[in-house]
Design a protein around this motif. Structure first.
Motif: not given
Length: 275
Positions: A167-179, A252-257
């Motif tokens: 959540m902290q990373a999202i608040q900082k507008k970071e990008s990631m591939i989260l599993i 921002v979540v742009v895609n999910t799998s």
């Protein structure tokens, strides 16, 4: 008197002949370890030959004897982990589990047969074999392990975060591939192997979050809940199945799998995402 002297001399000779030579110390050693210790060594990028077994498994007991014989003549260290010696705790669902060992399997792969030897080089699993071996077979197996040492390290990497950190990373507008997964989920374990294989040649970074490692509390109705993970779900969407992969760009979540996918499907999912 002469006769007594001869008798004493004979006794000395006999006692000298029957005296045992000092036991020759082994060149190698077997070190008993627990899963929590192995996990730390993985994080520290250490190398080891890990032997996983149980104290009641017949094949494991026989192989322990083989190891003891092998280290007499070989300067090598085996880390021995007995699964039935691992501590038991209650998980978030109230089940008694050997959580450290489950966490270890989530990192190295599920162990279905004992004994199993795992060769770990710089924190990465390079080879794994299950079964029982005699001394010569063990020697041949370790030769193949030596060859595996020379395989190239991962090009990409896997990081581990909890809900608060994500959540902290999202608040900082970071990008990631989260599993998002669970350490006891077979599909998650299978997908981890796919990720590992994929990262041998691809320079991506994946972030893993295991829900069963999140802090659990009881709500006012006595139900076990994961408050921090529920906050994360409010941001990325409710989790219905594991593993679920989220492609997050600039917070921002742009895609999910959903589910364990192949390397080809993984590559398609990552298309356009910077490595």
């Amino acid at each position: 008197m002469k006769r007594i002297g001869w008798i004493l001399a004979a006794l000395l000779v006999i006692s000298g002949c029957t005296a045992k030579d000092p036991v020759k110390p082994a060149k190698g050693k077997i070190k008993e370890v627990h899963a929590a210790e192995v996990l730390k060594q993985l994080d520290q990028k250490q190398s080891m030959l890990l032997v996983i077994g149980t104290s009641t498994c017949g094949s494991c007991i026989e192989f322990d004897d083989v190891l003891k014989e092998y280290i007499k003549d070989h300067k090598i260290t085996f880390a021995s982990l007995k699964t039935d010696d691992e501590p038991i705790i209650k998980n978030t669902e109230g089940q008694e589990v050997r959580q450290d060992y489950l966490d270890l399997q989530a990192r190295i792969g599920k162990i279905t047969v004992t004994p199993t030897i795992v060769m770990i080089v710089n924190g990465e699993v390079k080879a794994m074999e299950s079964g029982g071996w005699n001394k010569q077979e063990l020697k041949e197996l370790l030769k193949t392990f030596d060859e595996a040492k020379n395989t190239k390290p991962l090009t990409g990497r896997i990081t581990y975060k909890n809900s608060t950190e994500v959540m902290q990373a999202i608040q900082k507008k970071e990008s990631m591939i989260l599993i998002v997964g669970r350490t006891t989920c077979s599909a998650c374990i299978h997908f981890q192997k796919t990720i590992h294989s994929f990262l041998e040649t691809e320079a991506y970074t994946f972030t893993e979050l295991m829900t069963d490692k999140e802090t659990a509390v009881k709500d006012e109705n006595g139900k076990t809940v994961l408050p921090e993970f529920e906050k994360l779900e409010a941001i990325i969407g409710q989790l219905e199945y594991t593993p679920t992969m989220f492609r997050i760009e600039n917070g921002v979540v742009v895609n999910t799998s959903v589910g364990s996918i192949s390397e080809t499907e993984l590559k398609e999912f990552l298309d356009g995402y910077p490595s």
